[in-house]
Scaffold this active site. Sequence first.
Site, PDB file in Angstrom:
ATOM      1  N   SER A   1       0.843  -1.193   0.000  1.00  9.36           N
ATOM      2  CA  SER A   1       0.000   0.000   0.000  1.00  9.36           C
ATOM      3  C   SER A   1       0.875   1.238   0.000  1.00  9.36           C
ATOM      4  O   SER A   1       1.959   1.253   0.598  1.00  9.36           O
ATOM      5  CB  SER A   1      -0.909   0.022   1.229  1.00  9.36           C
ATOM      6  OG  SER A   1      -1.538   1.291   1.367  1.00  9.36           O
TER       7      SER A   1
ATOM      8  N   TYR B   1      -2.601  -0.602   9.845  1.00 10.87           N
ATOM      9  CA  TYR B   1      -2.624  -0.863   8.404  1.00 10.87           C
ATOM     10  C   TYR B   1      -1.273  -0.525   7.783  1.00 10.87           C
ATOM     11  O   TYR B   1      -0.692  -1.320   7.039  1.00 10.87           O
ATOM     12  CB  TYR B   1      -3.728  -0.039   7.746  1.00 10.87           C
ATOM     13  CG  TYR B   1      -3.874  -0.262   6.265  1.00 10.87           C
ATOM     14  CD1 TYR B   1      -4.496  -1.403   5.773  1.00 10.87           C
ATOM     15  CD2 TYR B   1      -3.386   0.667   5.347  1.00 10.87           C
ATOM     16  CE1 TYR B   1      -4.627  -1.615   4.407  1.00 10.87           C
ATOM     17  CE2 TYR B   1      -3.512   0.465   3.985  1.00 10.87           C
ATOM     18  CZ  TYR B   1      -4.131  -0.681   3.515  1.00 10.87           C
ATOM     19  OH  TYR B   1      -4.258  -0.889   2.161  1.00 10.87           O
TER      20      TYR B   1
ATOM     21  N   LYS C   1       1.285  -3.325   6.082  1.00  3.44           N
ATOM     22  CA  LYS C   1       1.620  -3.250   4.659  1.00  3.44           C
ATOM     23  C   LYS C   1       3.112  -3.029   4.451  1.00  3.44           C
ATOM     24  O   LYS C   1       3.681  -3.507   3.467  1.00  3.44           O
ATOM     25  CB  LYS C   1       0.802  -2.135   3.996  1.00  3.44           C
ATOM     26  CG  LYS C   1      -0.665  -2.493   3.790  1.00  3.44           C
ATOM     27  CD  LYS C   1      -0.837  -3.697   2.884  1.00  3.44           C
ATOM     28  CE  LYS C   1      -2.278  -3.946   2.494  1.00  3.44           C
ATOM     29  NZ  LYS C   1      -2.419  -5.125   1.599  1.00  3.44           N
TER      30      LYS C   1
END
Length: 252
Positions: free
Chosen positions: A147, A159, A163
């Site tokens: 990401s 998150y 990632k």
Amino acid sequence: MDFRDKRVIISGAALGMGNLISRQFAAAGAKVLACDINGDAVETLAAEIRQSGGRAAAARVDVESYDSIQAAVDHAVREFGGVDILVNFAGGAATRTFQDFAPFWERKPRLLEWGVNVNLRGALYFARAVFPEMMKNPGGVIIGVGSIDSETGTNNVEYGCSKTGIKGLIKSLAVVGAPYNIRAVCVIPGPVLTRANMAEMPTLLGHAAEPDELTDFIMYMCSDRARSITGSSHLVDSGRSCCVPLYRGAGK
């Protein structure tokens, strides 16, 4: 690109780019196992692929469970005889999934756990499960989907860190896979038009990517044309990593 008789597992295949690339691989001749926690959606996807003349099966998979992942790999082996390619699309932001947008310092531990489990641990588990099958082949390819948040940082801390972990996972998979001709590549999308609000994210080129720009790139990385590429991470972000300004209050 010709993927005739290649055996492909796609996680996160129910929606978005996972759904699209499952159809693209099947159209290119691959045998596709579409995996997702939404079992009904991937059953429908597999049926539509078969109706179009492709070869596909479906498996309901909870990527927080190694046993669930291993069962899916076993399904692919029974159905297709092995595994050549794994594309890990399963993932997401816990805040959006649970509709809980509390700031990081108030975020429930379950959201932190879910974010790391689904985005990173699931990819690790899937790689572990497919490795013994790929070692039986002349080679294999594992794709990790990162990401842009790993490059810029984000207030979705769990998150962003998970990632970022995908990049490290891919490097290590490339090391252990090289003696068996198993390649591992990380593809890092910026804003992609799977959701309307992605168009509002600033990029150097002034646009978000179309979904097939990303999926076409991933398919190239899975093809023999990319046989010398492994252990590396590749941005498909319209230059967003170059232009996101730092500003006070970013963590609010």
